[in-house]
Design a protein around this motif. Structure first.
Motif, PDB file in Angstrom:
ATOM      1  N   ALA B 298       0.837  -1.199   0.000  1.00 43.53           N
ATOM      2  CA  ALA B 298       0.000   0.000   0.000  1.00 43.53           C
ATOM      3  C   ALA B 298       0.876   1.255   0.000  1.00 43.53           C
ATOM      4  O   ALA B 298       0.605   2.220  -0.711  1.00 43.53           O
ATOM      5  N   ARG B 299       1.965   1.204   0.782  1.00 42.50           N
ATOM      6  CA  ARG B 299       2.862   2.351   0.852  1.00 42.50           C
ATOM      7  C   ARG B 299       3.547   2.583  -0.484  1.00 42.50           C
ATOM      8  O   ARG B 299       3.685   3.711  -0.954  1.00 42.50           O
ATOM      9  N   ASP B 302       1.150   4.050  -2.844  1.00 39.95           N
ATOM     10  CA  ASP B 302       0.939   5.426  -2.462  1.00 39.95           C
ATOM     11  C   ASP B 302       2.051   6.314  -3.000  1.00 39.95           C
ATOM     12  O   ASP B 302       1.814   7.358  -3.603  1.00 39.95           O
ATOM     13  N   ASN B 303       3.294   5.848  -2.793  1.00 40.13           N
ATOM     14  CA  ASN B 303       4.441   6.610  -3.257  1.00 40.13           C
ATOM     15  C   ASN B 303       4.458   6.729  -4.774  1.00 40.13           C
ATOM     16  O   ASN B 303       4.768   7.778  -5.326  1.00 40.13           O
ATOM     17  N   ARG B 309       1.499  11.593  -9.994  1.00 39.55           N
ATOM     18  CA  ARG B 309       0.741  12.848  -9.977  1.00 39.55           C
ATOM     19  C   ARG B 309       1.667  14.043  -9.974  1.00 39.55           C
ATOM     20  O   ARG B 309       1.380  15.051 -10.618  1.00 39.55           O
ATOM     21  N   ARG B 363       8.054  15.761   4.172  1.00 37.69           N
ATOM     22  CA  ARG B 363       8.200  14.475   3.531  1.00 37.69           C
ATOM     23  C   ARG B 363       9.579  14.363   2.882  1.00 37.69           C
ATOM     24  O   ARG B 363      10.276  13.349   3.009  1.00 37.69           O
ATOM     25  N   ALA B 430      11.750   1.080  -0.304  1.00 38.12           N
ATOM     26  CA  ALA B 430      11.285   0.709  -1.643  1.00 38.12           C
ATOM     27  C   ALA B 430      12.114   1.356  -2.739  1.00 38.12           C
ATOM     28  O   ALA B 430      11.881   1.125  -3.903  1.00 38.12           O
TER      29      ALA B 430
END
Lengths: 223, 468
Positions: B298-299, B302-303, B309, B363, B430
């Protein structure tokens, strides 16, 4: 507490119904927007968990119809997380918004918050078992002994004590304590919990901080 | 209808050649034509002047007007053999004395040059007789010495031959110019086609370049001098494409690896668990392990969504004025426990403020700090700094530690890139962290830069442009 669950995906509907029932709620599950709107307007629910992508009548439409007559709290579930979508949902009258994939603990936490209805008065003095937290003086004692905590450790303990018995996910903790609103690969939260445990749990019994495997952490007296 | 320039360079050049040739020929032809016309006229004038002098002389020597009327032979003799010469003699009162070519018709009135004066340029005129014959004529008074009488002499020269000659000359010039232009167009076409052959050769080379053979490029040495710039630029473009293409292939390979590994773990360990009945604790252990893999997936998703985007600037950037010191302290606070666990100290040396999106900034910095902690040995210090450098605010994260290999530096900010090819730590990271840092800096109109200082520090610098 009765919850109406509107979800077309069979697997998702099944596990959500099961999970929420086990958390102590009465759950009615319908699979289409039309049925959802019908149930929501004819019966009395405390909360509606509404999926956005539904066949026929989507979540946006359901809530805009529902808001004409009812003000039942609505929690949106969606796989779309673009900012515009969030704004649209909230503008249409949704009370909260959860993006898939989400942690089940977080869903329950959000539902609890919505069901609390209205601001709860935060107590200045919190008691869990033999632990006392004086929020104003930022002082923690256990078994009458003073425990020294750093500012962040205190914030973390305060958050868990405020929401005791609630499983808090790592991302929720990071967001509330450090204002870090993104998931990171680091184990910062686990490390912080471990350090807090060393101070407040290890020298005393019973332990108050519990790990809920795969979900997060909870503070409660389990004796 | 609007006239469109021809699409073919060859046709266009050939037509331009033709136009240039036509213009040149026309101008040279006109010059030759007018100079010939002037020469012919001059020649006629010479003859006319000679006759006039002779006529005046004959008139002066005559006895009287009456004598000329009775016997004009001496005058007629003077025109003998000059078929194209017209001579008209009149008395002072205009009575005709002699007309050598009455069939040519009469002449219109001409200005008369006084006796004893030489007829000037203006007195000579190109005229047409009443019968339509083109002539160059002049008229003058002459006096007869013996009687003292005056008389009119009109001499005209038939110019129809010259006119016809000039007309045919004109036709010839026009013909020559036109055929010259056509010849130039044809020759131009052939020569330009030949001249452009190197361009066609380049096109042929370009045809043989495919996605799999992007690295071939075009032969610069064989290209004509004028096209070398173009070929060099084209090769540069190919190189960049090749590079992007390779990165893309590498990206899909990495992506496949990073997505398949956790999914494979999930599938296999679940299948193994289901193969036979097990204790509840074993099932619980499996589920927990699965949740960890799911969270990792999921992470990662998300990344990757964030990166995708950010590439298309779909991430809303909420700019605000942030105090560097406070932001760095917040990050240091966040990592305090982790750093202490690894025996690493975090030190802050910051000043100034910055215009940025708070969440994105945190972030980015936290990705850098997490990396720094991972690669710093116990007992060492990581320095978080912020300083004003000219028009920019630079936030830096410096850590002592193993130097990043030179070969790894250019790819360090690529997605899924890890300096360690064995990917031993792929569970904990990741390989998207630095790619996200770069995307966040692009969203802020800034850049991220890696430098290695002399004192063995690895320094990541975030350059934020000044307030816009």
């Amino acid at each position: 507490m009765r919850i109406l669950l509107v979800e077309d995906e069979p697997k998702a509907g099944e596990y959500l119904r099961k999970g929420l029932s086990e958390s102590g709620y009465v759950v009615d599950w319908v699979r289409t927007g039309t049925d959802g709107l019908h149930c929501a307007t004819t019966e009395d629910y405390d909360l509606i968990v509404l999926d956005v992508m539904l066949p026929g009548m989507d979540g946006w439409l359901v809530i805009s119809e529902l808001r004409k007559t009812h003000s039942t709290p609505v929690l949106f579930l969606t796989a779309r997380d673009e900012v515009d979508d969030r704004i649209k949902g909230l503008e249409l009258g949704a009370d909260d918004y959860l993006v898939k994939p989400f942690a089940f603990a977080e869903l329950v936490a959000r539902i609890r918050t919505l069901l609390r209805r209205g601001p709860i008065r935060e107590s200045d003095l919190l008691h869990i078992a033999d632990m006392e937290i004086d929020v104003m003086k930022r002082r923690v004692t256990r078994n009458g002994e003073r425990i020294d905590l750093t500012t962040k450790e205190f914030s973390l303990l305060h958050l868990m004590a405020k929401r005791q018995s609630e499983v808090l996910s790592r991302s929720l903790i990071a967001s509330q304590v450090w204002d870090m609103n993104f998931d990171s690969d680091t184990n910062v939260v686990d490390v912080a919990i471990r350090r807090l445990r060393i101070k407040i749990d290890e020298p005393y019994a019973p332990p108050l901080i519990h790990t809920v495997r795969g979900m997060g952490y909870v503070l409660e007296d389990r004796t | 209808m609007r006239l469109q320039a021809p699409r073919s360079l060859t046709v266009r050049l050939a037509l331009l050649f033709a136009l240039a040739t036509l213009l040149t020929f026309t101008m040279v032809g006109s010059y030759l034509y007018y100079s010939l016309a002037r020469q012919l006229e001059h020649h006629d004038d010479q003859e006319l002047m000679g006759k006039i002098t002779l006529m005046r002389h004959l008139a002066a020597k005559a006895r009287s007007v009456q004598a000329i009327r009775d016997d004009p032979h001496s005058f007629m003799d003077a025109t003998l053999g000059h078929d194209d010469l017209l001579l008209i003699l009149r008395s002072a009162d205009g009575a005709p004395l002699l007309d050598t070519r009455p069939e040519a018709g009469s002449l219109p009135a001409l200005p008369m040059t006084a006796a004893g004066q030489v007829p000037d340029e203006k007195s000579r005129q190109n005229l047409r007789t009443s019968a339509g014959l083109p002539v160059r004529a002049t008229a003058l008074w002459a006096s007869i010495d013996n009687s003292g009488e005056k008389m009119q002499i009109i001499v005209a020269h038939n110019t129809s031959d010259s006119i016809a000659m000039l007309a045919s000359y004109r036709q010839q010039i026009l013909g020559a110019a036109l055929s010259g232009a056509i010849l130039a167009a044809l020759l131009g076409y052939v020569l330009v086609r030949r001249g452009l052959r190197p361009a066609r050769l380049i096109a042929q080379q370009a045809h043989s370049i495919t996605a799999q053979r992007l690295d071939r490029g075009l032969d610069v040495a064989s290209a004509p001098y004028e096209l070398q710039q173009l070929v060099v630029a084209f090769n540069g473009m190919l190189d960049r494409l090749h590079d992007s293409f390779q990165r893309l292939s590498q990206f899909s390979a990495d992506l496949a690896h990073d997505l398949r590994t956790p999914i494979n773990n999930l599938m296999v360990q679940t299948q193994v668990a289901l193969a036979q009945p097990r204790l509840p604790e074993e099932y619980q252990g499996l589920l927990v392990s699965n949740v960890e893999e799911y969270e990792r997936l999921a992470r990662m998703l998300d990344n990757m969504l964030f990166l995708a985007r950010a590439d298309h600037a779909h991430v809303a950037v909420a700019f605000g004025q942030l105090d560097c010191q406070l932001e760095l302290e917040r990050i240091a606070d966040y990592f305090e426990g982790v750093a202490e666990d690894s025996g690493v100290r975090l030190e802050i040396a910051a000043s100034g403020s910055i215009r940025a999106d708070a969440m994105l900034l945190r972030r980015a910095i936290s990705n850098l700090v997490a990396n720094a902690i991972r690669y710093t040995a116990a007992g060492q210090t990581i320095v978080l700094g912020a300083a004003q450098a000219g028009q920019e605010t630079v936030i830096s994260v410096s850590n002592p530690g193993p130097q990043i290999a030179d070969s790894a530096v250019p790819r360090l900010f690529d997605r899924f890139y890890r300096a360690d090819p064995a990917r031993s730590d792929s569970a904990s990271s990741a390989g998207l962290g630095l790619a996200i840092v770069q995307s966040i800096m692009k969203l802020h109109g800034g850049r991220v830069e890696l430098s290695r200082s002399a004192d063995q520090m690895t320094v990541f610098k975030l350059h934020f442009p000044a307030d816009r």
